[in-house]
Design a protein around this motif. Structure first.
Motif, PDB file in Angstrom:
ATOM      1  N   ASN A 130       0.829  -1.207   0.000  1.00 31.42           N
ATOM      2  CA  ASN A 130       0.000   0.000   0.000  1.00 31.42           C
ATOM      3  C   ASN A 130       0.861   1.254   0.000  1.00 31.42           C
ATOM      4  N   GLY A 131       1.938   1.249   0.784  1.00 31.02           N
ATOM      5  CA  GLY A 131       2.846   2.391   0.826  1.00 31.02           C
ATOM      6  C   GLY A 131       3.520   2.638  -0.509  1.00 31.02           C
ATOM      7  N   ILE A 132       3.968   1.576  -1.147  1.00 32.55           N
ATOM      8  CA  ILE A 132       4.616   1.704  -2.466  1.00 32.55           C
ATOM      9  C   ILE A 132       3.609   2.195  -3.498  1.00 32.55           C
ATOM     10  N   THR A 133       2.413   1.623  -3.478  1.00 27.49           N
ATOM     11  CA  THR A 133       1.379   2.044  -4.429  1.00 27.49           C
ATOM     12  C   THR A 133       1.026   3.514  -4.243  1.00 27.49           C
ATOM     13  N   ASN A 134       0.848   3.934  -2.990  1.00 25.33           N
ATOM     14  CA  ASN A 134       0.537   5.340  -2.724  1.00 25.33           C
ATOM     15  C   ASN A 134       1.660   6.258  -3.164  1.00 25.33           C
ATOM     16  N   SER A 135       2.900   5.852  -2.940  1.00 27.15           N
ATOM     17  CA  SER A 135       4.042   6.674  -3.355  1.00 27.15           C
ATOM     18  C   SER A 135       4.079   6.840  -4.865  1.00 27.15           C
ATOM     19  N   VAL A 136       3.845   5.753  -5.582  1.00 33.62           N
ATOM     20  CA  VAL A 136       3.856   5.815  -7.046  1.00 33.62           C
ATOM     21  C   VAL A 136       2.715   6.694  -7.556  1.00 33.62           C
ATOM     22  N   ILE A 137       1.545   6.517  -6.987  1.00 35.55           N
ATOM     23  CA  ILE A 137       0.386   7.313  -7.427  1.00 35.55           C
ATOM     24  C   ILE A 137       0.624   8.796  -7.155  1.00 35.55           C
ATOM     25  N   TYR A 138       1.077   9.139  -5.948  1.00 29.91           N
ATOM     26  CA  TYR A 138       1.311  10.548  -5.617  1.00 29.91           C
ATOM     27  C   TYR A 138       2.446  11.128  -6.464  1.00 29.91           C
TER      28      TYR A 138
END
Length: 70
Positions: free
Chosen positions: A6-14
């Motif tokens: 979730n952290g990696i996905t959020n970082s990529v999206i942001y």
């Protein structure tokens, strides 16, 4: 493991959202200026304009970063 993904996905999206906003801001400024800034910087080697646009990009990036970070 789920929290890491979730952290990696959020970082990529942001990151993608931030880059898109930065490009949109650049295109808006490019339309507002009377000359083609990229052409002026690259072909005519206008260092002063390059410094102004670098400062603009850094400033907008800081604003986007702060707004996405919360």
């Amino acid at each position: 493991m789920q929290q890491i993904l979730n952290g990696i996905t959020n970082s990529v999206i942001y990151s993608i959202v931030g880059i898109v906003i930065l490009l949109i801001a650049y295109l808006i400024v490019e339309k507002l200026t009377p000359e083609n800034s990229w052409k002026e910087i690259v072909q005519n080697k206008n260092i002063a304009l390059a410094i102004v646009f670098a400062a603009f990009i850094i400033g907008i990036a800081l604003i986007i970063s702060a707004s996405l970070h919360g």
